[in-house]
Design a protein around this motif. Structure first.
Motif, PDB file in Angstrom:
ATOM      1  N   TYR A 471      -0.462 -20.781  21.157  1.00 12.14           N
ATOM      2  CA  TYR A 471      -1.491 -19.894  20.626  1.00 12.14           C
ATOM      3  C   TYR A 471      -1.436 -19.748  19.109  1.00 12.14           C
ATOM      4  O   TYR A 471      -2.412 -19.325  18.493  1.00 12.14           O
ATOM      5  CB  TYR A 471      -1.363 -18.498  21.252  1.00 12.14           C
ATOM      6  N   ALA A 472      -0.300 -20.040  18.507  1.00  8.18           N
ATOM      7  CA  ALA A 472      -0.154 -19.819  17.067  1.00  8.18           C
ATOM      8  C   ALA A 472       0.707 -20.916  16.468  1.00  8.18           C
ATOM      9  O   ALA A 472       1.603 -21.460  17.136  1.00  8.18           O
ATOM     10  CB  ALA A 472       0.473 -18.447  16.796  1.00  8.18           C
ATOM     11  N   ILE A 473       0.440 -21.234  15.207  1.00 11.88           N
ATOM     12  CA  ILE A 473       1.177 -22.299  14.546  1.00 11.88           C
ATOM     13  C   ILE A 473       1.264 -21.992  13.054  1.00 11.88           C
ATOM     14  O   ILE A 473       0.365 -21.356  12.473  1.00 11.88           O
ATOM     15  CB  ILE A 473       0.502 -23.667  14.794  1.00 11.88           C
ATOM     16  N   ALA A 474       2.371 -22.423  12.423  1.00 12.91           N
ATOM     17  CA  ALA A 474       2.575 -22.270  10.986  1.00 12.91           C
ATOM     18  C   ALA A 474       3.255 -23.523  10.464  1.00 12.91           C
ATOM     19  O   ALA A 474       4.101 -24.117  11.141  1.00 12.91           O
ATOM     20  CB  ALA A 474       3.417 -21.030  10.682  1.00 12.91           C
ATOM     21  N   PHE A 475       2.907 -23.912   9.235  1.00 12.29           N
ATOM     22  CA  PHE A 475       3.412 -25.161   8.666  1.00 12.29           C
ATOM     23  C   PHE A 475       3.499 -24.992   7.155  1.00 12.29           C
ATOM     24  O   PHE A 475       2.519 -24.634   6.498  1.00 12.29           O
ATOM     25  CB  PHE A 475       2.472 -26.316   9.035  1.00 12.29           C
ATOM     26  N   ASP A 476       4.715 -25.217   6.587  1.00 14.40           N
ATOM     27  CA  ASP A 476       4.909 -25.089   5.145  1.00 14.40           C
ATOM     28  C   ASP A 476       5.260 -26.409   4.475  1.00 14.40           C
ATOM     29  O   ASP A 476       5.661 -26.434   3.316  1.00 14.40           O
ATOM     30  CB  ASP A 476       5.999 -24.062   4.843  1.00 14.40           C
ATOM     31  N   GLY A 477       5.128 -27.524   5.188  1.00 16.00           N
ATOM     32  CA  GLY A 477       5.466 -28.821   4.646  1.00 16.00           C
ATOM     33  C   GLY A 477       6.868 -29.273   4.987  1.00 16.00           C
ATOM     34  O   GLY A 477       7.160 -30.480   4.949  1.00 16.00           O
ATOM     35  N   GLN A 478       7.760 -28.340   5.320  1.00 17.79           N
ATOM     36  CA  GLN A 478       9.133 -28.671   5.672  1.00 17.79           C
ATOM     37  C   GLN A 478       9.441 -28.396   7.134  1.00 17.79           C
ATOM     38  O   GLN A 478      10.208 -29.125   7.761  1.00 17.79           O
ATOM     39  CB  GLN A 478      10.106 -27.870   4.800  1.00 17.79           C
ATOM     40  N   LYS A 479       8.828 -27.361   7.675  1.00 16.50           N
ATOM     41  CA  LYS A 479       9.074 -26.983   9.060  1.00 16.50           C
ATOM     42  C   LYS A 479       7.771 -26.555   9.707  1.00 16.50           C
ATOM     43  O   LYS A 479       6.861 -26.055   9.047  1.00 16.50           O
ATOM     44  CB  LYS A 479      10.101 -25.847   9.146  1.00 16.50           C
ATOM     45  N   VAL A 480       7.716 -26.748  11.020  1.00 13.47           N
ATOM     46  CA  VAL A 480       6.575 -26.315  11.821  1.00 13.47           C
ATOM     47  C   VAL A 480       7.075 -25.269  12.806  1.00 13.47           C
ATOM     48  O   VAL A 480       8.106 -25.468  13.469  1.00 13.47           O
ATOM     49  CB  VAL A 480       5.927 -27.494  12.574  1.00 13.47           C
ATOM     50  N   ALA A 481       6.359 -24.153  12.902  1.00 10.97           N
ATOM     51  CA  ALA A 481       6.686 -23.097  13.865  1.00 10.97           C
ATOM     52  C   ALA A 481       5.520 -22.946  14.819  1.00 10.97           C
ATOM     53  O   ALA A 481       4.353 -22.888  14.399  1.00 10.97           O
ATOM     54  CB  ALA A 481       6.968 -21.780  13.155  1.00 10.97           C
ATOM     55  N   THR A 482       5.816 -22.878  16.107  1.00 13.83           N
ATOM     56  CA  THR A 482       4.791 -22.730  17.140  1.00 13.83           C
ATOM     57  C   THR A 482       5.146 -21.567  18.044  1.00 13.83           C
ATOM     58  O   THR A 482       6.305 -21.374  18.419  1.00 13.83           O
ATOM     59  CB  THR A 482       4.665 -24.007  17.985  1.00 13.83           C
ATOM     60  N   GLY A 483       4.126 -20.766  18.379  1.00  8.17           N
ATOM     61  CA  GLY A 483       4.282 -19.655  19.307  1.00  8.17           C
ATOM     62  C   GLY A 483       3.485 -19.907  20.563  1.00  8.17           C
ATOM     63  O   GLY A 483       2.340 -20.373  20.501  1.00  8.17           O
TER      64      GLY A 483
END
Length: 696
Positions: A471-483
């Motif tokens: 449902y959710a995702i974040a990306f800063d170029g170094q790591k990807v976070a998924t919820g």
């Protein structure tokens, strides 16, 4: 009478008559004979009268006796007036051990003082020690009161400016700076030096904050762009005197230029302000932070009379953009004044993203529209998706990427209005997107996340590991976070696709994610907000934030702002995890919250009506600061001596009364130190728009 007896009597009379002549001070009283009564009074026969000599401390007052007594036997002998002693000057007064002026110093003490002054230091210390040993407590107390003030020295008067400024670098509290500036002119001059305030800015991490686009869509829980913290360029350290001189020279030059050109300067022209200094920057930031904690001005407005669901909210430098499920997009200025309504979608708008004056939106009508917010016109209508557009992101001012429930992603050229690429690979609805440089990461209901190249349109890698929808995702170029709906958060390496960590702790759907530097903040449908370290992959704070689902989440370097289905908006301290305040009165539900450094926008539902609250934490202008303080003195919250804090007042439009929001309950700000976490059930998700999708 014989000759000898007569001569002896004359000798005695002469000796008696001549005694007053040699006396310096006349006797206190003299009995006058019958001859004195025949003496002429003052002013008779033009004789001048001599005034009495002034009184002296060591001489008795002169009596009323005449200055001389005429001798009946020797009329030729003149009478001499008494000569008073001269008054001693302050420099001629000798030191005394007594307070009385008419007491004489003891010769023993005078000699002891002379002897003490001629001794060396060791002998003086031994002598004083012997004297102190025989003193009682009362005498020692007197000695302490006498010696203590004489030993106090002002270091800033004797030390050079460089050392004084070095000392000030160890001061952390701005209140100490303000109190120190009230000690003396010397202290004020040192404390006003810009170098001292530069150090204070560095300690408080008061950096220049850019005000780029802030906010996030309702469906995509990662903000398009968050407030970036970076050091700005400050002018060289200058003292207030130099600033004043430079301002004076500018004014003088301005007058000269106006005279030469034949035009007069404006009558009420304001003095040009000097360039921003560290002191002014610190003052501004300090007042803003104080207002975030106990102040702010709020303006509430109705958006729509019916129960419209706010699906997306963005706060930029120029606009507040609100999208609803009734196919309307409302554009406001940053003060909450309505500018225009963008109409063109046929069904609910579920995704949008701004870029300066350009807005890209998509919704249930399967169209992607490009708007010019300055004019309110529709620039392009981009067609190609065969189902609802659920998420949108912009790589730059020319490229936008959309994700749809038709399982595809499309790359759009906003200049030409054409589809540049179609990214095919997911097996279910594409729910969320995140972009960094030329890579885009998509999260899908097929439990996978995919990394794509925007330029080539190829799928670089697939991230597999979740057991339920993402449902959710974040990306800063170094790591990807998924919820995911499986209650876990996974951290991935985007370059090799490996799972770096599994963050567990939520008990329900993780629908909110934001990544910033080495910190990750997550919010779930269980009502909790958790702060994680991306260096150790361990939890930093566990916040029981809301009694129901967390519908909105955003944080910066200082604070976390969360909104929930329980109708509350709360501000948390990022460092300590403590509750700072509850921003507004409880509503039925909080749809969305977006904020930047000096402003916050809350979209909520009250009494079945959609309300927009715009909170302004900007300090008043310098010219109007005193007036603003008087106007808000009744409700202002004072943080400390350095600055006055903005009042916590509510400005509600008079022509738009809001039911349930009266002045009494709006002026007070409720704060709850502890929130009880309550589990919330997750409704079944299907291909239709469910209540779960509307909330999360």
């Amino acid at each position: 009478m014989d000759f000898h007896s007569r001569n002896s009597r004359l000798s005695s009379i002469d000796s008696e008559n001549e005694r007053p002549t040699f006396s310096r001070i006349p006797p206190p009283s003299v009995a006058l004979g019958p001859r004195s009564s025949r003496r002429k009074g003052p002013g008779q026969h033009g004789q001048s009268v001599h005034p009495n000599p002034p009184l002296t401390p060591n001489a008795a007052p002169p009596s009323a006796m005449p200055q001389g007594i005429s001798n009946p036997l020797l009329p030729s002998a003149p009478a001499s007036p008494p000569t008073p002693a001269p008054s001693p000057t302050p420099h001629q007064r000798s030191a005394t051990w007594h307070e009385g002026d008419d007491e004489v110093e003891d010769p023993v003490l005078r000699n002891a003082r002379f002897v003490f002054g001629s001794l060396d230091m060791a002998s003086k210390e031994a002598w004083l020690t012997s004297l102190i040993d025989i003193c009682d407590n009362q005498t020692l107390g007197f000695l302490h009161r006498l010696v203590g003030p004489r030993l106090k020295k002002d270091p800033f008067k004797v030390l050079p400016d460089e050392l004084c400024l070095r000392v000030l670098e160890y001061v952390d509290d701005p209140k100490t700076f303000v109190r120190a500036s009230s000690v003396s002119k010397r202290w004020r001059e040192l404390v006003s030096d810009d170098q001292a305030w530069k150090t204070l800015c560095e300690k408080h991490e008061y950096r220049r904050m850019s005000t780029e686009s802030i906010g996030s869509t309702f469906t995509n829980n990662t903000p398009t762009s968050t407030t970036q913290a970076q050091w700005g360029t400050f002018p060289r350290s200058v003292s207030p005197a130099r600033v004043k001189d430079s301002m004076t020279s500018i004014d003088e030059n301005s007058d000269n230029i106006g005279h030469l050109s034949g035009t007069l300067p404006p009558r009420k022209a304001k003095r040009p302000r000097p360039k921003s200094t560290h002191r002014s920057h610190f003052k501004h930031r300090y007042m803003v932070e104080s207002a975030w904690r106990k102040g702010g001005r709020m303006k509430a407005k109705h958006i729509t009379p019916d129960q419209g669901v706010v699906t997306s909210l963005h706060l930029t430098k120029k606009y507040i953009i609100v999208a609803l499920d009734n196919a309307k997009i409302h554009v406001f200025d940053t003060q909450g004044e309505h500018l225009r309504t963008l109409q063109g979608h046929m069904m609910g708008v579920w995704a949008m993203v701004p870029w300066e004056d350009t807005l890209v939106s998509g919704g249930c009508d399967r169209d992607v529209r490009v708007w010019n917010m300055a004019t309110g016109t529709s620039v392009h209508t981009l067609r190609g998706h065969t189902s609802t557009v659920r998420c949108l992101k912009m790589a730059n001012s020319r490229i936008a990427i959309s994700g749809s429930r038709d399982t595809t992603l499309r790359v759009w050229d906003l200049v030409s209005g054409t589809c540049a690429n179609v990214l095919i690979g997911h097996q279910a609805s594409v729910r969320c997107l995140a972009i960094h440089d030329d890579m885009v990461v998509s999260g899908s209901y097929d439990t996978t996340a995919k990394i794509w190249s925007i330029t080539s349109g190829q799928c670089l890698r697939t991230l597999q590991g979740h057991f339920s929808q993402i449902y959710a995702i974040a990306f800063d170029g170094q790591k990807v976070a998924t919820g995911s709906l499986d209650t876990s958060v996974r951290i991935w390496n985007p370059y090799d696709g490996n799972c770096l960590a599994i963050l567990q702790g939520h008990t329900s759907l993780v629908g909110q994610l934001q990544m910033r530097n080495s910190t990750l903040v997550t919010g779930g449908s269980d009502g909790s907000v958790r702060v994680w370290s991306l260096n150790t992959y361990t939890p930093i704070h566990r916040l029981a934030a809301h009694d129901n689902s967390v519908t909105s989440l955003q944080f910066d370097d200082l604070r976390i702002v969360s909104g929930g289905s329980d109708g509350r908006v709360k501000i948390w301290d990022l460092e300590t995890g403590s509750l700072i305040r509850e921003l507004s009165q409880p509503a039925e539900v909080v749809w969305r919250v977006a904020f930047e450094s000096e402003r916050c926008v809350v979209m909520a539902s009250r009494t079945t009506r959609t309300i927009m609250e715009v909170w302004d934490f900007t300090p008043p202008a310098e010219d109007d600061e005193r007036c603003g303080r008087r106007a808000t003195a009744s409700t202002a919250g004072r943080i400390g001596p350095p600055n006055e804090v903005l009042a916590g007042e509510t400005n509600v439009a008079a022509d738009q009364p809001i039911p349930g929001l009266d002045d009494n309950n709006m002026d007070g700000i409720a704060s709850k130190e502890n929130e009880v976490m309550m589990d919330a059930g997750i409704e079944d998700e299907d291909d239709n728009m469910t209540q779960d999708e509307q909330i999360t």
